[in-house]
Scaffold this motif. Structure first.
Motif, PDB file in Angstrom:
ATOM      1  N   VAL A 174       0.841  -1.085   0.100  1.00  0.00           N
ATOM      2  CA  VAL A 174       0.081   0.039   0.253  1.00  0.00           C
ATOM      3  C   VAL A 174       1.009   1.257  -0.173  1.00  0.00           C
ATOM      4  CG1 VAL A 174      -1.733   1.344   1.338  1.00  0.00           C
ATOM      5  CG2 VAL A 174      -2.019  -1.163   0.992  1.00  0.00           C
ATOM      6  N   THR A 175       1.737   1.458   0.683  1.00  0.00           N
ATOM      7  CA  THR A 175       2.597   2.489   0.758  1.00  0.00           C
ATOM      8  C   THR A 175       3.408   2.607  -0.442  1.00  0.00           C
ATOM      9  OG1 THR A 175       4.567   1.130   2.117  1.00  0.00           O
ATOM     10  CG2 THR A 175       2.954   2.687   3.335  1.00  0.00           C
ATOM     11  N   ASP A 176       4.005   1.618  -0.923  1.00  0.00           N
ATOM     12  CA  ASP A 176       4.900   1.749  -2.326  1.00  0.00           C
ATOM     13  C   ASP A 176       3.765   2.089  -3.305  1.00  0.00           C
ATOM     14  OD1 ASP A 176       6.937   0.615  -0.901  1.00  0.00           O
ATOM     15  OD2 ASP A 176       6.814  -1.233  -1.473  1.00  0.00           O
ATOM     16  N   THR A 177       2.564   1.622  -3.405  1.00  0.00           N
ATOM     17  CA  THR A 177       1.647   1.908  -4.313  1.00  0.00           C
ATOM     18  C   THR A 177       1.258   3.466  -4.369  1.00  0.00           C
ATOM     19  OG1 THR A 177       0.862  -0.207  -4.537  1.00  0.00           O
ATOM     20  CG2 THR A 177      -0.736   1.698  -5.396  1.00  0.00           C
ATOM     21  N   ILE A 178       0.832   3.918  -3.120  1.00  0.00           N
ATOM     22  CA  ILE A 178       0.425   5.309  -3.070  1.00  0.00           C
ATOM     23  C   ILE A 178       1.511   6.276  -3.438  1.00  0.00           C
ATOM     24  CG2 ILE A 178      -0.150   7.144  -1.372  1.00  0.00           C
ATOM     25  CD1 ILE A 178      -1.876   4.989  -0.037  1.00  0.00           C
ATOM     26  N   ARG A 179       2.865   5.798  -3.077  1.00  0.00           N
ATOM     27  CA  ARG A 179       3.987   6.844  -3.285  1.00  0.00           C
ATOM     28  C   ARG A 179       4.327   6.939  -4.804  1.00  0.00           C
ATOM     29  NH1 ARG A 179       6.773   4.910   2.298  1.00  0.00           N
ATOM     30  NH2 ARG A 179       5.719   6.637   3.588  1.00  0.00           N
ATOM     31  N   GLU A 180       4.181   5.666  -5.250  1.00  0.00           N
ATOM     32  CA  GLU A 180       4.421   5.505  -6.725  1.00  0.00           C
ATOM     33  C   GLU A 180       3.548   6.500  -7.635  1.00  0.00           C
ATOM     34  OE1 GLU A 180       4.697   2.160 -10.501  1.00  0.00           O
ATOM     35  OE2 GLU A 180       4.917   1.607  -8.357  1.00  0.00           O
ATOM     36  N   ASP A 226       7.073  21.487   1.031  1.00  0.00           N
ATOM     37  CA  ASP A 226       7.559  21.914   2.350  1.00  0.00           C
ATOM     38  C   ASP A 226       8.037  20.595   3.111  1.00  0.00           C
ATOM     39  OD1 ASP A 226       6.728  22.025   5.605  1.00  0.00           O
ATOM     40  OD2 ASP A 226       7.673  23.996   4.509  1.00  0.00           O
ATOM     41  N   PRO A 227       9.280  20.360   3.402  1.00  0.00           N
ATOM     42  CA  PRO A 227       9.676  19.171   4.074  1.00  0.00           C
ATOM     43  C   PRO A 227       8.957  18.739   5.355  1.00  0.00           C
ATOM     44  CG  PRO A 227      11.454  20.547   3.711  1.00  0.00           C
ATOM     45  CD  PRO A 227      10.390  21.409   3.484  1.00  0.00           C
ATOM     46  N   SER A 228       8.343  19.393   6.137  1.00  0.00           N
ATOM     47  CA  SER A 228       7.491  19.077   7.206  1.00  0.00           C
ATOM     48  C   SER A 228       5.987  18.628   6.687  1.00  0.00           C
ATOM     49  CB  SER A 228       7.388  20.319   7.898  1.00  0.00           C
ATOM     50  OG  SER A 228       8.795  20.754   8.833  1.00  0.00           O
ATOM     51  N   GLN A 229       5.622  19.237   5.776  1.00  0.00           N
ATOM     52  CA  GLN A 229       4.419  18.819   5.171  1.00  0.00           C
ATOM     53  C   GLN A 229       4.493  17.261   4.425  1.00  0.00           C
ATOM     54  OE1 GLN A 229       1.232  20.203   5.716  1.00  0.00           O
ATOM     55  NE2 GLN A 229       2.311  21.522   6.886  1.00  0.00           N
ATOM     56  N   LYS A 230       5.800  17.308   3.899  1.00  0.00           N
ATOM     57  CA  LYS A 230       5.860  15.782   3.339  1.00  0.00           C
ATOM     58  C   LYS A 230       5.814  14.901   4.245  1.00  0.00           C
ATOM     59  CE  LYS A 230       8.485  17.077  -0.992  1.00  0.00           C
ATOM     60  NZ  LYS A 230       9.605  16.976  -1.716  1.00  0.00           N
ATOM     61  N   ALA A 231       6.664  15.015   5.490  1.00  0.00           N
ATOM     62  CA  ALA A 231       7.058  14.218   6.718  1.00  0.00           C
ATOM     63  C   ALA A 231       5.816  13.962   7.032  1.00  0.00           C
ATOM     64  CB  ALA A 231       7.860  14.871   7.721  1.00  0.00           C
ATOM     65  N   ILE A 232       4.793  14.623   7.365  1.00  0.00           N
ATOM     66  CA  ILE A 232       3.485  14.492   7.712  1.00  0.00           C
ATOM     67  C   ILE A 232       2.482  13.767   6.985  1.00  0.00           C
ATOM     68  CG2 ILE A 232       1.044  15.397   8.647  1.00  0.00           C
ATOM     69  CD1 ILE A 232       2.809  17.854   9.414  1.00  0.00           C
ATOM     70  N   ARG A 233       2.640  13.983   5.696  1.00  0.00           N
ATOM     71  CA  ARG A 233       2.007  13.336   4.581  1.00  0.00           C
ATOM     72  C   ARG A 233       2.451  11.887   4.628  1.00  0.00           C
ATOM     73  NH1 ARG A 233       3.737  14.282  -1.104  1.00  0.00           N
ATOM     74  NH2 ARG A 233       5.449  13.096  -0.591  1.00  0.00           N
ATOM     75  N   ASP A 234       3.828  11.461   4.465  1.00  0.00           N
ATOM     76  CA  ASP A 234       4.103  10.087   4.474  1.00  0.00           C
ATOM     77  C   ASP A 234       4.085   9.482   5.732  1.00  0.00           C
ATOM     78  OD1 ASP A 234       5.174  10.923   1.918  1.00  0.00           O
ATOM     79  OD2 ASP A 234       7.267  11.147   2.532  1.00  0.00           O
ATOM     80  N   ALA A 235       4.076  10.116   6.917  1.00  0.00           N
ATOM     81  CA  ALA A 235       3.518   9.426   7.984  1.00  0.00           C
ATOM     82  C   ALA A 235       2.367   9.055   8.155  1.00  0.00           C
ATOM     83  CB  ALA A 235       3.857  10.144   9.395  1.00  0.00           C
ATOM     84  N   LEU A 236       1.388  10.048   7.607  1.00  0.00           N
ATOM     85  CA  LEU A 236      -0.132   9.434   7.683  1.00  0.00           C
ATOM     86  C   LEU A 236      -0.487   8.535   6.572  1.00  0.00           C
ATOM     87  CD1 LEU A 236      -2.977  10.393   8.555  1.00  0.00           C
ATOM     88  CD2 LEU A 236      -3.068  12.080   6.752  1.00  0.00           C
ATOM     89  N   ILE A 237       0.394   8.253   5.533  1.00  0.00           N
ATOM     90  CA  ILE A 237       0.178   7.302   4.698  1.00  0.00           C
ATOM     91  C   ILE A 237       0.449   5.775   5.265  1.00  0.00           C
ATOM     92  CG2 ILE A 237       1.323   6.025   2.498  1.00  0.00           C
ATOM     93  CD1 ILE A 237       1.557   8.933   1.539  1.00  0.00           C
ATOM     94  N   GLY A 238       1.795   5.983   5.966  1.00  0.00           N
ATOM     95  CA  GLY A 238       2.189   4.680   6.629  1.00  0.00           C
ATOM     96  C   GLY A 238       1.289   4.231   7.949  1.00  0.00           C
ATOM     97  N   PHE A 239       0.748   5.369   8.380  1.00  0.00           N
ATOM     98  CA  PHE A 239      -0.345   5.002   9.671  1.00  0.00           C
ATOM     99  C   PHE A 239      -1.673   4.160   8.877  1.00  0.00           C
ATOM    100  CE2 PHE A 239      -4.092   6.306  11.883  1.00  0.00           C
ATOM    101  CZ  PHE A 239      -3.699   5.658  13.193  1.00  0.00           C
ATOM    102  N   MET A 240      -2.303   4.723   8.031  1.00  0.00           N
ATOM    103  CA  MET A 240      -3.371   4.312   7.267  1.00  0.00           C
ATOM    104  C   MET A 240      -3.155   2.799   6.614  1.00  0.00           C
ATOM    105  SD  MET A 240      -4.830   7.636   5.482  1.00  0.00           S
ATOM    106  CE  MET A 240      -6.507   7.110   5.144  1.00  0.00           C
ATOM    107  N   ALA A 241      -1.978   2.781   6.130  1.00  0.00           N
ATOM    108  CA  ALA A 241      -1.280   1.429   5.668  1.00  0.00           C
ATOM    109  C   ALA A 241      -1.395   0.489   6.593  1.00  0.00           C
ATOM    110  CB  ALA A 241      -0.205   1.494   4.660  1.00  0.00           C
ATOM    111  N   ALA A 242      -0.792   0.692   7.859  1.00  0.00           N
ATOM    112  CA  ALA A 242      -0.471  -0.046   9.039  1.00  0.00           C
ATOM    113  C   ALA A 242      -1.724  -0.592   9.586  1.00  0.00           C
ATOM    114  CB  ALA A 242       0.391   0.537  10.029  1.00  0.00           C
TER     115      ALA A 242
END
Length: 212
Positions: free
Chosen positions: A81-87, A110-126
């Motif tokens: 899921v995380t790989d797919t969304i990021r691709e 914005d690096p901070s916003q990217k970090a938040i987005r990626d963390a949210l993607i990881g959380f939802m996939a988990a």
């Protein structure tokens, strides 16, 4: 022309994507096309390996929007899921969820916003994977309970012939006698004789399960 595509995954062939499309429309999405995978596991089969998933990768272009009811429709495997969304994000596709109206895209720099987005993607996939594991554990517990309380349900249908009858049927089959003649001689139902002839190992396994 930019498109909004709804991807729907239904876990059994008896279900349809109609409900997920209706939910998306009620949430305000103008869906141009629906891509569906029927009876496909989100745990064991990656999105790119599903028939509908393959179509998505072929269809989606930069600027398109992919709509899913929730990320668990994409899959229930964290890495996939995380790989797919990021691709998809890297290719310029925006992903939106019907539930909670989440938006994942690559517009932020914005690096901070990217970090938040990626963390949210990881959380939802988990969460999607954890829910799948919880469902499997509940299923295993339910099966164990029913095996303990109603073991006959897990043995399958009880054979309507005895071990002696089974062996008699096999012996007569080996001599080339017809099903009707064997049924008349052994008292075993003709349909049962046919089943024994077609798959004797299955018939023997049924006898063993029932202790016959």
């Amino acid at each position: 022309m930019l498109k909004t595509i709804l991807y729907a995954r239904v876990s059994t062939t008896e279900q349809t994507s109609d409900h997920q499309l209706e939910q998306a429309r009620k949430a305000g999405f103008q869906v141009d096309e629906v891509v569906t995978d029927h009876g496909t596991s989100g745990v064991t089969t990656k999105l790119a390996e599903r028939e509908g998933g393959k179509r998505l990768f072929d269809m989606l272009r930069e600027g398109d929007t992919l709509v899913v009811r929730w990320v668990d429709r994409l899959g229930r495997n964290y890495q996939d899921v995380t790989d797919t969304i990021r691709e998809f994000i890297r290719s310029g596709v925006t992903i939106k969820t019907v539930i909670n109206n989440m938006v994942f895209d690559g517009t932020t720099t914005d690096p901070s916003q990217k970090a938040i987005r990626d963390a949210l993607i990881g959380f939802m996939a988990a969460m999607a994977e954890a829910q799948a594991e919880a469902n499997k554990e509940a299923q295993r517990a339910g099966i164990a309970h029913h095996k303990a309380t109603s073991p006959e349900k897990f043995k399958g249908r009880k054979p309507n012939f005895s071990r002696a009858s089974f062996e008699a049927v096999q012996a007569m089959l080996n001599t080339g006698q017809g099903h009707s003649a064997i049924a008349k001689a052994t008292g075993v139902n003709r349909n049962a004789v046919i089943r024994i002839a077609q798959d004797p190992s299955k018939a023997e396994a049924a006898l063993e399960k029932w202790g016959l």
